[in-house]
Write a protein that holds these residues in place. Structure first.
Motif, PDB file in Angstrom:
ATOM      1  N   PHE A 130       0.838  -1.202   0.000  1.00 30.97           N
ATOM      2  CA  PHE A 130       0.000   0.000   0.000  1.00 30.97           C
ATOM      3  C   PHE A 130       0.873   1.252   0.000  1.00 30.97           C
ATOM      4  O   PHE A 130       0.618   2.201  -0.745  1.00 30.97           O
ATOM      5  N   SER A 131       1.918   1.241   0.801  1.00 24.85           N
ATOM      6  CA  SER A 131       2.822   2.387   0.873  1.00 24.85           C
ATOM      7  C   SER A 131       3.498   2.653  -0.462  1.00 24.85           C
ATOM      8  O   SER A 131       3.741   3.813  -0.829  1.00 24.85           O
ATOM      9  N   ASN A 132       3.773   1.602  -1.220  1.00 22.33           N
ATOM     10  CA  ASN A 132       4.405   1.752  -2.538  1.00 22.33           C
ATOM     11  C   ASN A 132       3.514   2.480  -3.535  1.00 22.33           C
ATOM     12  O   ASN A 132       3.997   2.932  -4.577  1.00 22.33           O
ATOM     13  N   GLU A 133       2.228   2.614  -3.233  1.00 23.37           N
ATOM     14  CA  GLU A 133       1.312   3.333  -4.119  1.00 23.37           C
ATOM     15  C   GLU A 133       1.484   4.841  -4.032  1.00 23.37           C
ATOM     16  O   GLU A 133       0.922   5.596  -4.823  1.00 23.37           O
ATOM     17  N   PHE A 134       2.275   5.304  -3.051  1.00 27.01           N
ATOM     18  CA  PHE A 134       2.519   6.728  -2.840  1.00 27.01           C
ATOM     19  C   PHE A 134       3.925   7.066  -3.297  1.00 27.01           C
ATOM     20  O   PHE A 134       4.859   6.328  -3.029  1.00 27.01           O
TER      21      PHE A 134
END
Length: 135
Positions: A130-134
């Protein structure tokens, strides 16, 4: 359900993952979320008790991610934040009515299944993913 608590918790966790080599303050987090730092500190305490966040007190203090982000499932965060069933609030139905006396039991079954399905779906993604989506 507390979508706001869940959203706040995920926001905190993403920030601690993105700034993994730094201690970040509740004021910094509050500025990112655009909420009061007191709300952030309450969620940090809750996440710390769950073993997801660590914290250092004092003037140079702040919080940090205490667990590998690949090992944190989004559904687990949801479950931790929403320890009571999302759909738990039901009407006070009429126990004499043939429908009313069965309504809450049937709704609870329906809601419990929906919550299990939601958590199962959220658990398909880790905090790291999820963090990689930012950017």
């Amino acid at each position: 359900m507390s979508n706001l608590r869940f959203a706040t918790a995920i926001h905190i966790l993403v920030l601690t993952e993105k700034f993994k080599n730094q201690l970040i303050t509740s004021e910094f987090i509050a500025g990112s979320i655009n909420i009061n730092p007191v709300v952030v500190r309450r969620e940090i305490k809750f996440l710390r008790e769950a073993g997801l966040i660590g914290a250092k007190k004092g003037k140079e203090g702040g919080c940090f991610l205490a667990k590998d982000p690949n090992d944190i499932l989004i559904g687990d965060v949801y479950r931790i934040v929403n320890q009571e069933n999302t759909f738990a609030k039901l009407n006070q139905t009429n126990p004499i009515c043939p429908i009313g006396k069965q309504m809450n039991e049937n709704l609870e079954d329906l809601f419990n299944k929906a919550e299990r399905d939601l958590i199962s779906s959220l658990n398909k993604k880790t905090l790291k993913e999820f963090s990689n989506e930012f950017e």
